[in-house]
Design an enzyme around this catalytic site. Sequence first.
Site, PDB file in Angstrom:
ATOM      1  N   GLU A 195       0.838  -1.212   0.000  1.00 18.17           N
ATOM      2  CA  GLU A 195       0.000   0.000   0.000  1.00 18.17           C
ATOM      3  C   GLU A 195       0.868   1.254   0.000  1.00 18.17           C
ATOM      4  O   GLU A 195       0.547   2.248  -0.651  1.00 18.17           O
ATOM      5  CB  GLU A 195      -0.937   0.010   1.211  1.00 18.17           C
ATOM      6  CG  GLU A 195      -1.944  -1.130   1.257  1.00 18.17           C
ATOM      7  CD  GLU A 195      -3.085  -0.995   0.263  1.00 18.17           C
ATOM      8  OE1 GLU A 195      -3.082  -0.056  -0.555  1.00 18.17           O
ATOM      9  OE2 GLU A 195      -3.981  -1.854   0.304  1.00 18.17           O
ATOM     10  N   ARG A 235       0.556   3.785  -3.200  1.00 17.91           N
ATOM     11  CA  ARG A 235      -0.085   5.080  -2.919  1.00 17.91           C
ATOM     12  C   ARG A 235       0.944   6.198  -2.724  1.00 17.91           C
ATOM     13  O   ARG A 235       0.819   7.265  -3.327  1.00 17.91           O
ATOM     14  CB  ARG A 235      -0.975   4.972  -1.677  1.00 17.91           C
ATOM     15  CG  ARG A 235      -2.056   3.916  -1.810  1.00 17.91           C
ATOM     16  CD  ARG A 235      -3.079   4.024  -0.704  1.00 17.91           C
ATOM     17  NE  ARG A 235      -3.869   2.800  -0.581  1.00 17.91           N
ATOM     18  CZ  ARG A 235      -5.084   2.740  -0.061  1.00 17.91           C
ATOM     19  NH1 ARG A 235      -5.666   3.819   0.386  1.00 17.91           N
ATOM     20  NH2 ARG A 235      -5.734   1.587   0.022  1.00 17.91           N
ATOM     21  N   ASP A 269      -5.684  -9.656  -7.614  1.00 20.41           N
ATOM     22  CA  ASP A 269      -5.999  -8.739  -8.712  1.00 20.41           C
ATOM     23  C   ASP A 269      -4.811  -8.138  -9.475  1.00 20.41           C
ATOM     24  O   ASP A 269      -4.597  -8.397 -10.663  1.00 20.41           O
ATOM     25  CB  ASP A 269      -6.932  -7.619  -8.225  1.00 20.41           C
ATOM     26  CG  ASP A 269      -6.487  -6.958  -6.902  1.00 20.41           C
ATOM     27  OD1 ASP A 269      -5.384  -7.268  -6.423  1.00 20.41           O
ATOM     28  OD2 ASP A 269      -7.245  -6.124  -6.383  1.00 20.41           O
ATOM     29  N   GLU A 315     -12.743   0.674  -9.343  1.00 23.04           N
ATOM     30  CA  GLU A 315     -12.452  -0.265 -10.438  1.00 23.04           C
ATOM     31  C   GLU A 315     -13.417  -0.173 -11.625  1.00 23.04           C
ATOM     32  O   GLU A 315     -12.996  -0.294 -12.783  1.00 23.04           O
ATOM     33  CB  GLU A 315     -12.409  -1.709  -9.918  1.00 23.04           C
ATOM     34  CG  GLU A 315     -11.222  -2.010  -9.020  1.00 23.04           C
ATOM     35  CD  GLU A 315     -11.358  -1.463  -7.596  1.00 23.04           C
ATOM     36  OE1 GLU A 315     -12.499  -1.141  -7.194  1.00 23.04           O
ATOM     37  OE2 GLU A 315     -10.334  -1.339  -6.898  1.00 23.04           O
TER      38      GLU A 315
HETATM   39  C1  DMJ Z   1      -6.605   0.685  -4.454  1.00 23.82           C
HETATM   40  O1  DMJ Z   1      -5.755   0.933  -3.410  1.00 23.82           O
HETATM   41  C2  DMJ Z   1      -5.916  -0.002  -5.583  1.00 23.82           C
HETATM   42  O2  DMJ Z   1      -6.673   0.138  -6.741  1.00 23.82           O
HETATM   43  C3  DMJ Z   1      -5.679  -1.458  -5.310  1.00 23.82           C
HETATM   44  O3  DMJ Z   1      -5.112  -2.134  -6.380  1.00 23.82           O
HETATM   45  C4  DMJ Z   1      -6.983  -2.127  -4.977  1.00 23.82           C
HETATM   46  N1  DMJ Z   1      -7.648  -1.473  -3.897  1.00 23.82           N
HETATM   47  C5  DMJ Z   1      -7.806  -0.048  -3.936  1.00 23.82           C
HETATM   48  C6  DMJ Z   1      -9.055   0.454  -4.601  1.00 23.82           C
HETATM   49  O4  DMJ Z   1     -10.159  -0.311  -4.501  1.00 23.82           O
END
Ligand code: DMJ
Length: 725
Positions: free
Chosen positions: A213, A217, A359, A544
Amino acid sequence: MAYAPPSGPTHRHGDSWQSSGQSRFNANGYAPAGVSEKIGDIFGSDRKGSLPMYKDKPYQYPSGRRKMPWFRRKRVIASILLSVAGLSWWFGILSPLSFLTGGSETTVSKKSKSSWNLFGSGGVPDWDNRAEKVREAFRVSFADYEKHAWGDDEYHPVAKTGKKMVPNGLGWIIVDALDTMMLMNLTTELEHSRQWIHNNLTYDQDHDVSTFETTIRMLGGLLSAHYLSSSFPGVYAPVNDGLSDDMYVEKATDLADRLLGAFDTQSGVPLASVNLHTMKGIPSHADAGASSTAEATSVQLEMKYLAKLTGETQYWDRAEHVMKVVDDNDMPDGLLPIFIYADQGAFRGNNIRLGSRGDSYYEYLIKQYLQTSQQEPVYNSMWNESMAGIKKHLITYSRPSNFTILAERPNGLDNAISPKMDHLVCFMPGTIALATTGGVSVAQARKQGSWTAEHEENIQLAEELMKTCWAMYTITSTGLAGEITYFNMHDPPVMYEDFTSDNRPKSPRNFDRLPNLPGGDSRPIGTDDYIIKPNDAHNLQRPETVESLFYMWRITGDTKYRDWGWKMFEAFMKHTAVLDGSGYSSISSVNILPPPLKDNMESFWLAETLKYFFLLFSPNDMLPLTDVVFNTEAHPFPRFQLGKLFKTGWERKARDAEGKLVQETQKHEGAPAVLDGMGPQKTETIHLTETRAVATSTLADVETTATTTAEGADTASAQSTMLAT
Ligand code: DMJ
């Protein structure tokens, strides 16, 4: 029409963007070599408190409203009264109450009256005006945060409180939102943010953070801010605040050096967390210490771009090596279990899905291929193998309306399919379309000699999955999707490969229109196909689906994707606004009207969701898909050439006709499966870890990097925040 930045900057100092000249970088723009020494003892006893930022776990956290103290409830009651007044003012019913609405410049209701004329002449949507509405929503959210929780890492827009994840804060919301401010030309907000970064942001903090994260981010946010400010001088929210041009890269480099501590494992696969001060990696407290597969394999775009910018190869090498370890496991059909042990580099269990924890592995395969201008075919090969695996094992259909489902195999490929989709999976329609054309429009791609029937099928698959994700919104009372959707499936399940492109099931073309059913039943199509369980009915303002709508619009040119995006945006505005219209919050249920608010604003609301809405409604030459790749947090990076300094430092092992490793076949046949729920110490696993392959480089390469860096420019919560993703 060439892209023009949004009108009405929050303020402007002039057209030129100047550097203070202060920099830790040398004349070539490179940082001095050297990553801080990393410390061993990766499973040591250095765990401090609970670890934040675990991806997608748990899905649910308690609603803020129920726990609200009396004095805050009073504020809510006051807010309700204000809202009633606001609505009255809106509809012109109780104009004498209009004085009650004269609050902040940035409240939704005040702004709305004057300018929600969203159709131009002839009933054609005014997309510029719609983009402006998104910009306004960003300003409202950000102003609310600025006023009540500036510098905090999480924000609760009902209670108007924030919280830091680490003692001095990480700039979680500020840094994640930088590039959205730039694209929206919000100079005042950007200057305020830059001052905070300059004065307050330090990564030398004795606290654990999520490796993934923090990479996507914070590192991603700093790098895209650098990209937009340095490659488009004077275009995106130009500022003249006297701060160094290099501030973003300096911070990014310092952060990345600390994050690399997580990669000091026997296999090179990063641990789930890292202490920013000690730079020691820390294994997950759950899942027998295993890291999430998506987390370990979704740091590559960031580290590689930083390597390209600085000329420091260790960022490249460490991130790239993870891809080799993963691939050497030779998982059938390119579909990976969602946990991986960092010590052995072997997978844990056999739960396979493209939702949480799985994912962005798939997303980063194709994006790594595109980031380096298609010069690393290994990632295209891996993506293609995974796509074939997805079609073979995971694509099935709902009944009665034949929506295409990208399902899960919770007990491995040989066991039952589960007709479940996390909202997170909805990045896939757009990513499939991107992979199919490389970023050009379908119309252009079809003219190229290399276009095949399979490309056409992939676009159709993207379109069908897009409909499935959009129907997650249209079937609910609020018009917003739940966190998880289950489906009624055919029994026995019908699979993608049971059909040809001529007879493959399709959901209704106009599925979101109300059907005229006997007895006056006017439920949306899909109501009988979709199941949203009460515990899965929350909406965290995730990006998404609008992310995919953005890609589908850019690539197919079909205006319905913009139209759907506008309906979705309206639903967010209507149902996630806090009661006094001063901000936006996650909601607890998409099927209760009005929906209970969760009192939390995720940083990706500003970083991703609103950015993708803004891009969807803006002209297509803002960040052309052929020039950039967006990381998984929607931070745009340039595509670049490998140049002399960088190369793919590994090769896929030879596979036989069935896709099995040639030299490893024997070993695999005798090896027992790794069972879910068993830790590494109890399980016989397949050890494929090899000595790390490190791409070689010479100092002479640095000169090339300078050129290619410029080429890139030319061509191109606290616990709860973490828990949400
Ligand atoms: C975000 O932090 C990113 O897109 C991550 O890959 C998946 N979760 C969140 C958004 O839903």
